[in-house]
Design an enzyme around this catalytic site. Structure first.
Site, PDB file in Angstrom:
ATOM      1  N   ARG A 123       0.831  -1.206   0.000  1.00 54.00           N
ATOM      2  CA  ARG A 123       0.000   0.000   0.000  1.00 54.00           C
ATOM      3  C   ARG A 123       0.868   1.260   0.000  1.00 54.00           C
ATOM      4  O   ARG A 123       1.871   1.322   0.717  1.00 54.00           O
ATOM      5  CB  ARG A 123      -0.959  -0.015   1.193  1.00 54.00           C
ATOM      6  CG  ARG A 123      -1.938  -1.163   1.098  1.00 54.00           C
ATOM      7  CD  ARG A 123      -2.812  -1.322   2.319  1.00 54.00           C
ATOM      8  NE  ARG A 123      -3.778  -0.232   2.457  1.00 54.00           N
ATOM      9  CZ  ARG A 123      -4.716  -0.200   3.406  1.00 54.00           C
ATOM     10  NH1 ARG A 123      -4.794  -1.191   4.288  1.00 54.00           N
ATOM     11  NH2 ARG A 123      -5.572   0.803   3.467  1.00 54.00           N
ATOM     12  N   ASP A 317     -15.556   3.024   2.615  1.00 57.44           N
ATOM     13  CA  ASP A 317     -15.364   1.653   3.095  1.00 57.44           C
ATOM     14  C   ASP A 317     -16.589   0.781   2.871  1.00 57.44           C
ATOM     15  O   ASP A 317     -16.500  -0.451   2.948  1.00 57.44           O
ATOM     16  CB  ASP A 317     -15.001   1.654   4.581  1.00 57.44           C
ATOM     17  CG  ASP A 317     -13.570   2.109   4.824  1.00 57.44           C
ATOM     18  OD1 ASP A 317     -12.744   1.984   3.888  1.00 57.44           O
ATOM     19  OD2 ASP A 317     -13.272   2.588   5.924  1.00 57.44           O
ATOM     20  N   ARG A 348     -10.200  -2.873  -4.208  1.00 60.01           N
ATOM     21  CA  ARG A 348     -11.588  -3.280  -3.974  1.00 60.01           C
ATOM     22  C   ARG A 348     -12.488  -3.093  -5.190  1.00 60.01           C
ATOM     23  O   ARG A 348     -13.580  -3.662  -5.229  1.00 60.01           O
ATOM     24  CB  ARG A 348     -12.148  -2.552  -2.749  1.00 60.01           C
ATOM     25  CG  ARG A 348     -11.579  -3.094  -1.447  1.00 60.01           C
ATOM     26  CD  ARG A 348     -12.171  -2.418  -0.227  1.00 60.01           C
ATOM     27  NE  ARG A 348     -11.619  -3.004   0.992  1.00 60.01           N
ATOM     28  CZ  ARG A 348     -11.596  -2.400   2.169  1.00 60.01           C
ATOM     29  NH1 ARG A 348     -12.099  -1.169   2.296  1.00 60.01           N
ATOM     30  NH2 ARG A 348     -11.084  -2.996   3.233  1.00 60.01           N
ATOM     31  N   ARG A 390     -13.508  -6.609   4.550  1.00 58.96           N
ATOM     32  CA  ARG A 390     -14.777  -6.112   4.015  1.00 58.96           C
ATOM     33  C   ARG A 390     -15.259  -6.946   2.824  1.00 58.96           C
ATOM     34  O   ARG A 390     -16.465  -7.099   2.614  1.00 58.96           O
ATOM     35  CB  ARG A 390     -14.655  -4.632   3.657  1.00 58.96           C
ATOM     36  CG  ARG A 390     -14.242  -3.791   4.856  1.00 58.96           C
ATOM     37  CD  ARG A 390     -14.672  -2.353   4.783  1.00 58.96           C
ATOM     38  NE  ARG A 390     -13.979  -1.561   5.802  1.00 58.96           N
ATOM     39  CZ  ARG A 390     -14.333  -1.471   7.069  1.00 58.96           C
ATOM     40  NH1 ARG A 390     -15.390  -2.134   7.511  1.00 58.96           N
ATOM     41  NH2 ARG A 390     -13.639  -0.727   7.921  1.00 58.96           N
TER      42      ARG A 390
END
Length: 432
Positions: A123, A317, A348, A390
């Site tokens: 990241r 999120d 994502r 998630r």
């Protein structure tokens, strides 16, 4: 993370629940309580893996932290009595811990190394390192962009800085660093992002002023900090999975109590209302971190939605689970301006489209979001969280749209933010 979990839950979902404490606020409460001299108690915190990493790091800096039932007791000697750690400060899977501490530690006159797991190692950290260096921080990383981050003592200066990304983590790193400056700092946001750092600075007696997108800190602000007891509201990012579960599961009627509905975080509520979902906020508290009981009922014939602009940081999120919700709308939905999804625990945009695609849902990834078509759970497949908490929970909720069990690999990733997620979901099934 290697385990495979079979999910076999059927609706309707009925009942009342609470979700764990807000992850963002738990991190910040631990950090602020540790900086202050004396004892602070944090009530109803999240004790997931990410927040435990933050706790362990402050223990290594010399802070006494005890975990009790539904609370954390922090007894700190104060920021000016922290000790140099003699080992790497391990942040695990926590981007919040890594980026916020990059700022906080830069002003502490300590030699430190911050490093996380394989996901954190991918990241980008230059978004934090570059502005911190403008403030005088001595911070380096692999290829000037990745962990481990090496932080050395430095004198922190004030900064006037316009954010290049709408990121609460970058903003918060700069705000924490600014506490140790002899000058004031002014930070201008690109888009308004979650403001927990600002509201919690005020609660811990740190002077800060906010005007629109401009945030100004005072010289030597750290000298004002005072120990404080803090109550953590339920995490709206965790509540989001149950909100969507109820909306898409026939006969469902649930209430989630004590959920934080800070307007910089409650984008999912606004989006559900745009889709004409049956959702209402009850018992709203009027505080700097407002809470509510959220009641949600099954809603057929949801309207398609365009998600773009200012609302995106307020729901960043929640976008994977919102994408699942959009598959149940009556037309094509579009998510735009969501490039930040690419630098989360996974990309994502891709993982949401890929994993839901394996089950027959129709989503097209774009450079900055997703195009989501009305579609159904058409085929059984073994899917994978890809170690992203998630994504794992989103897939578990997707299983409610099938009459067959769903196997999810690396499901223990959910413990990062929601230990006990599956039992909580089963509780609503049993009551239904």
């Amino acid at each position: 993370m290697s385990n495979e979990q079979m999910i076999d839950i059927k609706g309707p979902l009925i009942g009342e629940i609470e979700v764990p404490g807000d992850k963002s606020m738990t991190h910040r409460a631990i950090m602020l309580a540790s900086l202050a001299t004396g004892q602070s108690t944090i009530y109803k915190p999240l004790l997931g893996e990410d927040c435990l990493r933050t706790i362990e790091i402050f223990k290594l800096l010399g802070v006494n932290i005890e975990l009790a039932e539904e609370k954390i007791i922090v007894d700190s000697p104060g920021y000016n009595k922290f000790k140099t750690p003699h080992q790497t400060l391990y942040t695990g899977n926590s981007g919040t811990t890594t980026r916020l501490l990059a700022g906080l530690l830069s002003g502490l006159n300590l030699n430190c190394v911050l490093s996380g797991d394989a996901s954190i190692g991918k990241r980008p950290m230059d978004r934090v390192m570059k502005p911190l260096r403008l403030m005088g921080a001595n911070i380096t990383g692999i290829d000037d962009n990745f962990t481990p981050l090496i932080i050395k003592p430095a004198s922190i200066n004030g900064i006037t800085y316009k954010m290049e990304v709408a990121s609460a983590q970058v903003k918060s790193a700069l705000l924490f660093a600014s506490l140790f400056s002899n000058d004031s700092s002014k930070i201008t946001e690109l888009d308004v992002s979650r403001n927990h750092t600002e509201t919690m600075f005020e609660q811990f007696n740190i002077p800060i002023s906010i005007s629109g997108k401009e945030i100004t800190t005072q010289p030597n602000a750290i000298e004002h900090i005072k120990a404080k007891d803090f109550y953590v509201p339920g995490d709206i990012s965790s509540a989001a999975f149950f909100i969507v579960a109820a909306l898409i599961t026939p006969g469902s009627d649930i209430t989630i109590h004590n959920v934080g509905i800070n307007p910089t975080r409650s984008g999912i509520i606004d989006i559900v209302k745009q889709m004409e979902g049956n959702i209402e906020c009850l018992n709203i508290t009027d505080t700097s971190e407002p809470t509510a009981s959220i009641r949600v009922k099954y809603t057929p014939n949801l309207k398609p939605v365009l998600i773009e602009g200012d609302i995106v940081p307020k729901a960043i999120d929640e976008l994977p689970i919102i994408a699942l919700l959009c598959t149940q709308a009556s037309g094509t939905s579009i998510i735009k301006d969501a490039e930040e999804l690419k630098v989360k625990e996974t990309n994502r945009i891709d993982t949401t489209a890929d994993m839901l695609g394996l089950l027959g849902f129709e989503l097209q990834p774009t450079d900055d979001g997703l195009i989501i078509h009305p579609s159904e759970f058409k085929k059984s497949a073994t899917v994978d969280s890809l170690t992203d908490h998630r994504i794992g929970m989103m897939l578990a909720i997707a299983s409610l749209l099938s009459d067959k069990p769903l196997n999810i690999r690396q499901f223990d990733a959910v413990n990062v933010s929601f230990p006990g997620f599956l039992p909580k979901l089963m509780l609503l099934e049993n009551e239904g």
